[in-house]
Design a protein around this motif. Sequence first.
Motif, mmCIF file in Angstrom:
data_model
loop_
_atom_site.group_PDB
_atom_site.id
_atom_site.type_symbol
_atom_site.label_atom_id
_atom_site.label_comp_id
_atom_site.label_asym_id
_atom_site.label_seq_id
_atom_site.Cartn_x
_atom_site.Cartn_y
_atom_site.Cartn_z
ATOM 1 N N THR A 166 -10.440 15.369 -11.778
ATOM 2 C CA THR A 166 -9.289 14.508 -12.004
ATOM 3 C C THR A 166 -8.875 13.833 -10.708
ATOM 4 O OG1 THR A 166 -8.509 15.931 -13.783
ATOM 5 C CG2 THR A 166 -6.903 14.418 -12.801
ATOM 6 N N THR A 167 -8.753 12.517 -10.747
ATOM 7 C CA THR A 167 -8.288 11.773 -9.584
ATOM 8 C C THR A 167 -6.780 11.944 -9.473
ATOM 9 O OG1 THR A 167 -10.023 10.134 -9.912
ATOM 10 C CG2 THR A 167 -8.169 9.504 -8.502
ATOM 11 N N PRO A 168 -6.295 12.497 -8.373
ATOM 12 C CA PRO A 168 -4.851 12.710 -8.254
ATOM 13 C C PRO A 168 -4.108 11.383 -8.146
ATOM 14 C CG PRO A 168 -5.933 13.178 -6.170
ATOM 15 C CD PRO A 168 -7.028 12.959 -7.180
ATOM 16 N N PRO A 169 -2.982 11.243 -8.800
ATOM 17 C CA PRO A 169 -2.212 9.998 -8.713
ATOM 18 C C PRO A 169 -1.491 9.890 -7.379
ATOM 19 C CG PRO A 169 -0.993 11.622 -9.971
ATOM 20 C CD PRO A 169 -2.329 12.237 -9.679
ATOM 21 N N GLU A 170 -1.028 8.699 -7.066
ATOM 22 C CA GLU A 170 -0.179 8.504 -5.893
ATOM 23 C C GLU A 170 1.192 9.091 -6.193
ATOM 24 O OE1 GLU A 170 -0.460 7.080 -2.720
ATOM 25 O OE2 GLU A 170 -2.592 7.363 -3.124
ATOM 26 N N VAL A 175 2.433 5.909 -7.780
ATOM 27 C CA VAL A 175 3.330 5.030 -7.025
ATOM 28 C C VAL A 175 2.563 3.836 -6.451
ATOM 29 C CG1 VAL A 175 4.905 4.866 -5.051
ATOM 30 C CG2 VAL A 175 4.830 6.962 -6.424
ATOM 31 N N MET A 176 3.123 2.650 -6.611
ATOM 32 C CA MET A 176 2.547 1.448 -6.006
ATOM 33 C C MET A 176 3.311 1.059 -4.741
ATOM 34 S SD MET A 176 1.407 -1.049 -9.168
ATOM 35 C CE MET A 176 3.030 -1.177 -9.932
ATOM 36 N N ARG A 217 14.560 -1.835 7.251
ATOM 37 C CA ARG A 217 14.033 -1.592 5.915
ATOM 38 C C ARG A 217 12.521 -1.460 6.005
ATOM 39 N NH1 ARG A 217 16.775 -2.919 0.625
ATOM 40 N NH2 ARG A 217 17.578 -0.942 1.411
ATOM 41 N N ALA A 218 12.005 -0.349 5.499
ATOM 42 C CA ALA A 218 10.561 -0.118 5.490
ATOM 43 C C ALA A 218 10.080 -0.123 4.046
ATOM 44 C CB ALA A 218 10.227 1.211 6.151
ATOM 45 N N VAL A 219 9.104 -0.968 3.742
ATOM 46 C CA VAL A 219 8.502 -1.040 2.415
ATOM 47 C C VAL A 219 7.024 -0.701 2.559
ATOM 48 C CG1 VAL A 219 7.855 -2.568 0.520
ATOM 49 C CG2 VAL A 219 10.150 -2.691 1.486
ATOM 50 N N ARG A 220 6.562 0.236 1.745
ATOM 51 C CA ARG A 220 5.195 0.741 1.860
ATOM 52 C C ARG A 220 4.368 0.382 0.631
ATOM 53 N NH1 ARG A 220 4.521 7.108 2.894
ATOM 54 N NH2 ARG A 220 5.652 7.121 0.892
ATOM 55 N N LEU A 221 3.192 -0.159 0.863
ATOM 56 C CA LEU A 221 2.231 -0.464 -0.200
ATOM 57 C C LEU A 221 1.172 0.625 -0.194
ATOM 58 C CD1 LEU A 221 1.635 -4.273 0.504
ATOM 59 C CD2 LEU A 221 3.423 -3.237 -0.902
ATOM 60 N N ARG A 222 1.010 1.311 -1.312
ATOM 61 C CA ARG A 222 0.016 2.370 -1.390
ATOM 62 C C ARG A 222 -1.391 1.769 -1.485
ATOM 63 N NH1 ARG A 222 2.171 7.501 -2.587
ATOM 64 N NH2 ARG A 222 4.407 7.449 -2.061
ATOM 65 N N ALA A 223 -2.285 2.278 -0.672
ATOM 66 C CA ALA A 223 -3.623 1.695 -0.557
ATOM 67 C C ALA A 223 -4.455 1.836 -1.823
ATOM 68 C CB ALA A 223 -4.363 2.340 0.615
ATOM 69 N N GLY A 278 -3.931 5.021 5.177
ATOM 70 C CA GLY A 278 -4.349 3.646 4.946
ATOM 71 C C GLY A 278 -3.327 2.802 4.229
ATOM 72 N N ASN A 279 -2.137 3.352 3.988
ATOM 73 C CA ASN A 279 -1.080 2.569 3.351
ATOM 74 C C ASN A 279 -0.552 1.507 4.312
ATOM 75 O OD1 ASN A 279 -1.169 4.304 1.047
ATOM 76 N ND2 ASN A 279 0.084 5.782 2.157
ATOM 77 N N LEU A 280 -0.085 0.403 3.757
ATOM 78 C CA LEU A 280 0.443 -0.699 4.561
ATOM 79 C C LEU A 280 1.966 -0.630 4.575
ATOM 80 C CD1 LEU A 280 -0.726 -3.236 6.068
ATOM 81 C CD2 LEU A 280 -0.099 -4.547 4.036
ATOM 82 N N ILE A 281 2.560 -0.737 5.760
ATOM 83 C CA ILE A 281 4.010 -0.593 5.908
ATOM 84 C C ILE A 281 4.594 -1.841 6.562
ATOM 85 C CG2 ILE A 281 5.863 0.832 6.819
ATOM 86 C CD1 ILE A 281 3.801 3.099 7.117
ATOM 87 N N TYR A 282 5.493 -2.488 5.838
ATOM 88 C CA TYR A 282 6.230 -3.631 6.365
ATOM 89 C C TYR A 282 7.611 -3.133 6.782
ATOM 90 C CZ TYR A 282 9.011 -7.993 6.223
ATOM 91 O OH TYR A 282 9.859 -9.037 6.508
ATOM 92 N N VAL A 283 8.004 -3.435 8.009
ATOM 93 C CA VAL A 283 9.309 -3.003 8.529
ATOM 94 C C VAL A 283 10.046 -4.219 9.057
ATOM 95 C CG1 VAL A 283 10.464 -1.631 10.304
ATOM 96 C CG2 VAL A 283 8.516 -0.673 9.081
ATOM 97 N N ALA A 284 11.346 -4.341 8.727
ATOM 98 C CA ALA A 284 12.119 -5.517 9.145
ATOM 99 C C ALA A 284 13.596 -5.194 9.267
ATOM 100 C CB ALA A 284 11.914 -6.655 8.142
ATOM 101 N N THR A 285 14.274 -5.996 10.054
ATOM 102 C CA THR A 285 15.725 -5.926 10.148
ATOM 103 C C THR A 285 16.266 -7.310 10.454
ATOM 104 O OG1 THR A 285 17.613 -4.872 11.255
ATOM 105 C CG2 THR A 285 15.705 -5.382 12.625
ATOM 106 N N MET A 286 17.449 -7.592 9.938
ATOM 107 C CA MET A 286 18.115 -8.845 10.270
ATOM 108 C C MET A 286 19.107 -8.653 11.413
ATOM 109 S SD MET A 286 16.687 -11.102 8.445
ATOM 110 C CE MET A 286 17.782 -12.447 8.902
ATOM 111 N N GLN A 287 19.260 -7.411 11.863
ATOM 112 C CA GLN A 287 20.104 -7.148 13.022
ATOM 113 C C GLN A 287 19.335 -7.498 14.292
ATOM 114 O OE1 GLN A 287 21.259 -2.965 11.222
ATOM 115 N NE2 GLN A 287 22.593 -3.417 12.978
ATOM 116 N N GLY A 288 20.060 -7.866 15.322
ATOM 117 C CA GLY A 288 19.407 -8.171 16.582
ATOM 118 C C GLY A 288 18.813 -6.916 17.204
ATOM 119 N N THR A 289 17.537 -6.965 17.532
ATOM 120 C CA THR A 289 16.875 -5.788 18.098
ATOM 121 C C THR A 289 15.751 -6.205 19.038
ATOM 122 O OG1 THR A 289 15.964 -3.629 17.521
ATOM 123 C CG2 THR A 289 15.120 -5.514 16.295
#
Length: 400
Positions: free
Chosen positions: A64-68, A84-85, A99-105, A251-262
């Motif tokens: 059985t292939t384990p799910p995300e 999970v996607m 804010r960190a948004v992760r895309l499951r590979a 191997g998951n892809l992670i997008y990280v962003a903020t609108m605050q000055g940093t």
Amino acid sequence: MSAKVVSAQSSARQSVEAGAPRRRSWRLIVPAVVVVLSLVGVGTGYMISSATTTTTSTSTTTTTTPPERHQLGWTIVSSSGRGVMVDFRTIKVGAVAFRAVRLRARTTLLRWHVGSGDPNLWMKAPVDAGPSINWPNEGKAGVVAVFNGAFKQSARAGGAVVDAVTLEALVKGDATVVINKAGHWDIGVWGGANFPKPGFDPIAYRQNLTLLVSNGRPTPAAMSSNWNAWGSPLRGDPLQARTGLGIDAKGNLIYVATMQGTLPGALAQALVAAGALTAMQLDINPYWPILGASSQPIHHPGGVYVVQLAGSAHSPNIYDNGWTRDFFVALAEPNSWTCNWTSRGLRGGVSGAQPQPLAMAGPGCRAKHGPAPGSTTTSTSTTSTTSTTSTTTSATTTVG
């Protein structure tokens, strides 16, 4: 019975035992011939008769292939039959919230698009990589996330290539995200060892500056006081809205962003906190960061993105019909582990653009909705003295 007969029977039994070592009961039995020897004394000679039997064994194994699965600390945005996607979380570095948004590979794929004004040669890109989501094609899979690209071409921060069209020449030593025909991704240093990995065969490349994170740590350049190396901030203020992209150990892809000055260093720290081992900076300044993640795959313009970037100057729906800057689109893989979206890939010896429309491929695509996640393999082998037949059927194969 004479001593001579007993001796012959004993020798025959020892010979059979020596030539046929015992095997565990669960293993498949190799072709076997059982010979029954009947020694009958006839005067001073012997008569030998034989009988042949056929042994058949059947072995069934289920894999059985384990799910995300859900991970503590992250909130699920969208799921499919594979698990999970997309998920997200908030990370704080000092007083700045990212804010960190992760895309499951294993459950999503990625595409890159040009803008309608940048790079300069954007009009040479095929429609599948044009300045808007390619709804007739990408809409079939369903959009689960969108986010901004990197610096303008005029910033001279790196190159860009898509569908065999060089929009800006790639620069050795620059941080590069690559995407192949299956929508898989990787991030590394262009010209570095083993990047891209052999056989990866990218169809899209996007560069921006140097690496922000390497080996799970912010790079010295990211933590330095030379913040001008990370772009030209508005009014000379280094505290700017910033975005970045990284890859974690799975191997998951992670997008990280903020609108605050940093600062760049804080962005690097947020990427590391999100799990990134390798990461690069994308666009900066308040007008350019854009993010959207949907709870269900979106198949037409006007979809709802339930996760966005607070304070962003634009709705993620701006990518529905066209935007001036480059961007990324994440799509949903089919429910079946043996069915995946893919394109044809680039062919050698062909000049000019090579469009890469998506199509489903794999045995699981034959069913309308695909089989339930998991795999079952059944093996049957039949052996005899005269023939051998072996049959194996595979309901599914794990996709990496």
